[in-house]
Design a protein around this motif. Structure first.
Motif, PDB file in Angstrom:
ATOM      1  N   PRO A 210      14.355  -1.296 -25.495  1.00 48.02           N
ATOM      2  CA  PRO A 210      13.340  -1.010 -24.465  1.00 48.02           C
ATOM      3  C   PRO A 210      13.430  -1.922 -23.248  1.00 48.02           C
ATOM      4  N   VAL A 211      13.723  -3.201 -23.464  1.00 48.61           N
ATOM      5  CA  VAL A 211      13.825  -4.127 -22.332  1.00 48.61           C
ATOM      6  C   VAL A 211      15.047  -3.794 -21.482  1.00 48.61           C
ATOM      7  N   LEU A 212      16.181  -3.515 -22.148  1.00 52.42           N
ATOM      8  CA  LEU A 212      17.394  -3.150 -21.406  1.00 52.42           C
ATOM      9  C   LEU A 212      17.181  -1.848 -20.647  1.00 52.42           C
ATOM     10  N   ALA A 213      16.565  -0.872 -21.309  1.00 53.26           N
ATOM     11  CA  ALA A 213      16.290   0.401 -20.633  1.00 53.26           C
ATOM     12  C   ALA A 213      15.374   0.195 -19.432  1.00 53.26           C
ATOM     13  N   SER A 255      10.456   7.580  -3.906  1.00 52.54           N
ATOM     14  CA  SER A 255      10.800   7.959  -5.276  1.00 52.54           C
ATOM     15  C   SER A 255      10.805   6.770  -6.230  1.00 52.54           C
ATOM     16  N   GLY A 256      11.351   5.634  -5.798  1.00 51.94           N
ATOM     17  CA  GLY A 256      11.407   4.470  -6.679  1.00 51.94           C
ATOM     18  C   GLY A 256      10.031   3.952  -7.051  1.00 51.94           C
ATOM     19  N   VAL A 257       9.133   3.906  -6.075  1.00 48.76           N
ATOM     20  CA  VAL A 257       7.763   3.459  -6.341  1.00 48.76           C
ATOM     21  C   VAL A 257       7.065   4.439  -7.285  1.00 48.76           C
ATOM     22  N   ILE A 258       7.252   5.731  -7.044  1.00 51.19           N
ATOM     23  CA  ILE A 258       6.639   6.748  -7.909  1.00 51.19           C
ATOM     24  C   ILE A 258       7.133   6.598  -9.331  1.00 51.19           C
ATOM     25  N   LEU A 259       8.430   6.330  -9.495  1.00 54.00           N
ATOM     26  CA  LEU A 259       8.983   6.152 -10.845  1.00 54.00           C
ATOM     27  C   LEU A 259       8.322   4.983 -11.561  1.00 54.00           C
ATOM     28  N   LEU A 260       8.152   3.861 -10.870  1.00 61.16           N
ATOM     29  CA  LEU A 260       7.498   2.705 -11.500  1.00 61.16           C
ATOM     30  C   LEU A 260       6.049   3.019 -11.861  1.00 61.16           C
ATOM     31  N   MET A 261       5.354   3.742 -11.002  1.00 58.75           N
ATOM     32  CA  MET A 261       3.967   4.088 -11.289  1.00 58.75           C
ATOM     33  C   MET A 261       3.870   5.006 -12.507  1.00 58.75           C
ATOM     34  N   ARG A 262       4.757   5.982 -12.598  1.00 61.29           N
ATOM     35  CA  ARG A 262       4.678   6.944 -13.695  1.00 61.29           C
ATOM     36  C   ARG A 262       5.113   6.329 -15.033  1.00 61.29           C
ATOM     37  N   LEU A 263       5.988   5.336 -14.984  1.00 55.46           N
ATOM     38  CA  LEU A 263       6.486   4.716 -16.218  1.00 55.46           C
ATOM     39  C   LEU A 263       5.846   3.364 -16.470  1.00 55.46           C
ATOM     40  N   ARG A 264       4.700   3.114 -15.878  1.00 57.08           N
ATOM     41  CA  ARG A 264       4.033   1.821 -16.024  1.00 57.08           C
ATOM     42  C   ARG A 264       3.818   1.459 -17.491  1.00 57.08           C
ATOM     43  N   PRO A 269       6.896  -5.485 -19.880  1.00 54.81           N
ATOM     44  CA  PRO A 269       6.101  -6.315 -18.954  1.00 54.81           C
ATOM     45  C   PRO A 269       6.939  -7.270 -18.121  1.00 54.81           C
ATOM     46  N   ASP A 270       7.963  -7.884 -18.727  1.00 55.61           N
ATOM     47  CA  ASP A 270       8.790  -8.817 -17.970  1.00 55.61           C
ATOM     48  C   ASP A 270       9.544  -8.114 -16.844  1.00 55.61           C
ATOM     49  N   VAL A 271       9.969  -6.900 -17.094  1.00 51.95           N
ATOM     50  CA  VAL A 271      10.671  -6.134 -16.058  1.00 51.95           C
ATOM     51  C   VAL A 271       9.716  -5.774 -14.931  1.00 51.95           C
ATOM     52  N   LEU A 272       8.487  -5.414 -15.265  1.00 55.08           N
ATOM     53  CA  LEU A 272       7.495  -5.115 -14.234  1.00 55.08           C
ATOM     54  C   LEU A 272       7.179  -6.355 -13.408  1.00 55.08           C
ATOM     55  N   GLN A 273       7.124  -7.509 -14.056  1.00 63.30           N
ATOM     56  CA  GLN A 273       6.906  -8.745 -13.303  1.00 63.30           C
ATOM     57  C   GLN A 273       8.081  -9.021 -12.365  1.00 63.30           C
ATOM     58  N   ALA A 274       9.297  -8.737 -12.845  1.00 62.19           N
ATOM     59  CA  ALA A 274      10.465  -8.892 -11.974  1.00 62.19           C
ATOM     60  C   ALA A 274      10.399  -7.943 -10.791  1.00 62.19           C
ATOM     61  N   ALA A 275       9.904  -6.725 -11.021  1.00 61.83           N
ATOM     62  CA  ALA A 275       9.750  -5.773  -9.918  1.00 61.83           C
ATOM     63  C   ALA A 275       8.788  -6.304  -8.868  1.00 61.83           C
ATOM     64  N   GLY A 316       4.355  -3.290  -9.843  1.00 65.10           N
ATOM     65  CA  GLY A 316       4.737  -4.264 -10.859  1.00 65.10           C
ATOM     66  C   GLY A 316       3.540  -4.967 -11.474  1.00 65.10           C
ATOM     67  N   LEU A 317       2.491  -5.168 -10.707  1.00 67.95           N
ATOM     68  CA  LEU A 317       1.286  -5.824 -11.216  1.00 67.95           C
ATOM     69  C   LEU A 317       0.355  -4.848 -11.930  1.00 67.95           C
ATOM     70  N   GLY A 318       0.674  -3.578 -11.911  1.00 71.06           N
ATOM     71  CA  GLY A 318      -0.193  -2.592 -12.539  1.00 71.06           C
ATOM     72  C   GLY A 318      -1.338  -2.133 -11.656  1.00 71.06           C
ATOM     73  N   ALA A 319      -1.329  -2.512 -10.395  1.00 70.31           N
ATOM     74  CA  ALA A 319      -2.365  -2.078  -9.450  1.00 70.31           C
ATOM     75  C   ALA A 319      -1.960  -0.718  -8.887  1.00 70.31           C
ATOM     76  N   LEU A 320      -2.093   0.314  -9.706  1.00 68.81           N
ATOM     77  CA  LEU A 320      -1.580   1.626  -9.329  1.00 68.81           C
ATOM     78  C   LEU A 320      -2.357   2.231  -8.170  1.00 68.81           C
ATOM     79  N   PHE A 321      -3.669   1.939  -8.099  1.00 67.13           N
ATOM     80  CA  PHE A 321      -4.441   2.418  -6.949  1.00 67.13           C
ATOM     81  C   PHE A 321      -3.877   1.849  -5.653  1.00 67.13           C
ATOM     82  N   ALA A 322      -3.598   0.556  -5.648  1.00 66.46           N
ATOM     83  CA  ALA A 322      -3.056  -0.088  -4.449  1.00 66.46           C
ATOM     84  C   ALA A 322      -1.694   0.492  -4.086  1.00 66.46           C
ATOM     85  N   ALA A 323      -0.847   0.719  -5.108  1.00 69.34           N
ATOM     86  CA  ALA A 323       0.480   1.275  -4.841  1.00 69.34           C
ATOM     87  C   ALA A 323       0.379   2.682  -4.270  1.00 69.34           C
TER      88      ALA A 323
END
Length: 604
Positions: A210-213, A255-264, A269-275, A316-323
């Motif tokens: 999961p982390v590698l993916a 598209s990249g931002v949408i992908l992160l939002m949909r796969l939150r 978590p470490d990958v999201l923090q890196a994002a 990355g912080l999970g603030a999907l409304f802000a994104a």
């Protein structure tokens, strides 16, 4: 099935124009594309009432692949419907702008077909219920981007930019596909809702698939949204025609931002923090480079890189409304700015150097007014929409007690405001340059999209904040007043500094230009990639080519030498000897029989 129409109409329009568009006139192609995107927008808007009564809507179209969750199915909730409506509406207005702007261009059938295809592919990323459908939309948008950037085939700069975008995006695409397959191998499904459920149930440890993916999917998002270190394609893509650049910077990079939002809920978590960290660094770096640019197109491209970086911080912080908020606000404001820049370039003889403009506000009042609203939104000055989105991002960073991330976001805000106001002052306010030609306001069909986008950029923030327009919930309303005030003061300080420094023209700002000059080359990343990647590959290819030529030459020489030796041997043996002739005849017969046997066997 209304949900299916939102995607089917742009994709069907692309196919129809590609097949029969050659029979239509230039203006008719643009009108058909604009109306089709308007119909897709209307189909999406008709679902608002239904989503007020239920959390989501689904459309099952049928089975696709024998993989768990891999069906032709779409899904949407209220928040993602707002994203789809914004992207479709902005694309429709850009298509409307294209009708007059590209009235004399060649290849409009190809242009409008790929234009609709890019919008349809992006909507699949927004609405697809499973990762394989998202990959399909991802690739449709990618090939459309390549074709649109390289639309002017006779322009070598546009061709080079299209190739550069293609290569960089293929890196991200390969990573995204690999990440999708790893998630399938780990969780045995590609349905996004199911993936979120099993990921939350099983959790994600510090290592494993999961982390590698997640890391691979992040690489895909970085390349598609032009984020560090895969950001280098977007500034060059501005060599494309203005409507293409507007579509890339308002719709394509989402598209990249949408992908992160949909796969939150799926990503580690470490990958999201890196994002979030990469987004903050990109936001600050992009804004600094934008300050140093003199080409109006590159100023806007680097500011796009910066603004999308802020969205990565929020996602990355999970603030999907802000994104979501910032994504929609940026689609409005960047379409205004890029289309406005196109009108300015067209009015000044395709001049791109902002130091050669000046005083255009009096000659192009409609363009200047819309551009001013876009700059206010970019700078984060209320009531323009950009302020509310940036305030929500700052609030999200502050709420996780990350002082470094908060500082980077605030510095990026100040630098972005400085870059935007500098651009406006040099273009519309500063004294006219001596070499400037007499400008003129574009036709009403080009002004109308700018006016509508400007109204949206002003009204969007207050409508959402007052609750009249819903795009979900978020932390911005709970931000302390002092933080909101600080955000406003920092944005205002950057804007005022640029205004004072540049309203009298570039000559009065020579000291500022010298300070920012080293950043003009994009902080050296193009040169770094050229030395570390392009030149080594070119050297290897060159040596392989030389080696292949040497091997081919040696092989030809060896065959020729063997033929010569055989000929000499036959002459020595005496061709008049009957026994020699019989041996030669028998050998030829055997060779022909073997050839016929092998040929008939391969045919069967």
């Amino acid at each position: 099935m209304t949900l299916a129409l939102v995607v089917a109409i742009p994709l069907g329009t692309a196919v129809a124009i590609a097949l029969v568009g050659g029979r239509l006139g230039r203006r008719t192609l643009g009108i058909v594309t604009t109306l089709a995107l308007g119909l897709a927008f209307g189909a999406g808007a008709s679902m608002i009432a239904s989503l007020n009564a239920r959390p989501s809507l689904d459309a099952y179209l049928g089975p696709w692949l024998p993989i768990a969750g891999a069906d032709f199915a779409l899904t949407v909730d209220g928040s993602m419907l707002a994203v789809a409506l914004a992207l479709t509406g902005v694309a429709a207005l850009i298509a409307l702008y294209s009708i007059d702007y590209l009235a004399r261009d060649r290849g409009l059938q190809r242009y409008f077909a790929t234009f609709a295809l890019l919008v349809g592919g992006t909507l699949l990323v927004v609405l697809g219920s499973n990762l394989l459908l998202v990959v399909m939309g991802w690739e449709l948008a990618g090939v459309s981007r390549y074709l649109l950037v390289g639309h002017h085939r006779d322009d070598p700069r546009a061709g080079g930019a299209a190739l550069k975008a293609f290569v960089v995006e293929r890196i991200g695409d390969a990573a995204f596909v690999a990440g999708t397959l790893l998630l399938l191998a780990e969780f045995h499904t590609v349905d996004i809702a199911q993936l979120g459920g099993v990921a939350i149930e099983h959790g994600s440890g510090p290592s494993g698939l999961p982390v590698l993916a997640s890391a691979l999917i992040l690489i895909g998002a970085l390349s598609k949204s032009a984020q560090f270190p895969l950001h280098v394609w977007l500034p060059d893509a501005t060599e494309a025609t203005t409507p293409v650049s507007a579509l890339m910077q308002s719709v394509g990079v989402a598209s990249g931002v949408i992908l992160l939002m949909r796969l939150r809920s799926v990503l580690a978590p470490d990958v999201l923090q890196a994002a979030a960290i990469l987004g903050a660094v990109t936001a600050l770096g992009g804004a600094i480079v934008a300050i140093a640019q003199r080409d109006i197109r590159r100023v806007l491209a680097w500011s796009t890189i910066s603004q999308v970086g802020l969205m990565f911080v929020a996602a990355g912080l999970g603030a999907l409304f802000a994104a979501r908020f910032q994504l929609i606000a940026h689609a409005f404001l960047k379409a205004i700015l890029v289309l406005g820049a196109g009108s300015v370039r067209r009015a000044t003889g395709d001049e791109s150097d902002i130091a050669k403009y000046g005083g255009l506000g009096r000659r192009m009042p409609w363009t200047a007014g819309a551009f001013a609203i876009g700059v206010l939104a970019l700078a984060g000055i209320p009531p323009a929409a950009g302020f509310f989105g940036i305030a929500a991002i700052v609030s999200a960073a502050f709420s996780v007690s990350d002082a470094l991330l908060t500082a980077l976001v605030l510095l990026a805000l100040a630098a972005g405001a400085f870059a935007g106001v500098r651009l406006f002052a040099l273009t519309f306010v500063a004294p006219p340059a001596a070499s400037a030609r007499e400008p003129h306001e574009p036709r009403p069909l080009q002004d109308l999209p700018l006016v509508l986008l400007a109204v949206a950029a002003i009204a969007f923030g207050p409508l959402v904040s007052s609750g009249l327009l819903s795009i979900g919930t978020g932390p911005a309303d709970t931000a302390p007043l002092w933080l909101l005030s600080a955000t406003f003061v920092i944005a205002l300080a950057g804007a005022v500094a640029a205004w004072l420094g540049y309203r009298h023209g570039p000559a009065r700002a020579a000291r500022i230009e010298r300070i920012s000059g080293p950043a003009a080359a994009g902080l050296g990343f193009d040169a770094l990639y050229r030395r570390a990647v392009v030149e080594p590959f070119a050297n290897v290819a060159r040596e392989l080519e030389r080696g292949a030529e040497r091997a081919n030459g040696a092989a030809v020489d060896a065959i020729a030498a063997a033929i010569v030796r055989t000929s000499r041997s036959l002459r020595v043996a005496g061709p008049d000897d009957p026994r020699v002739r019989q041996v030669v005849l028998l050998a030829g017969t055997v060779v022909l029989l073997v050839f016929w046997t092998l040929s008939s066997g391969s045919a069967r």
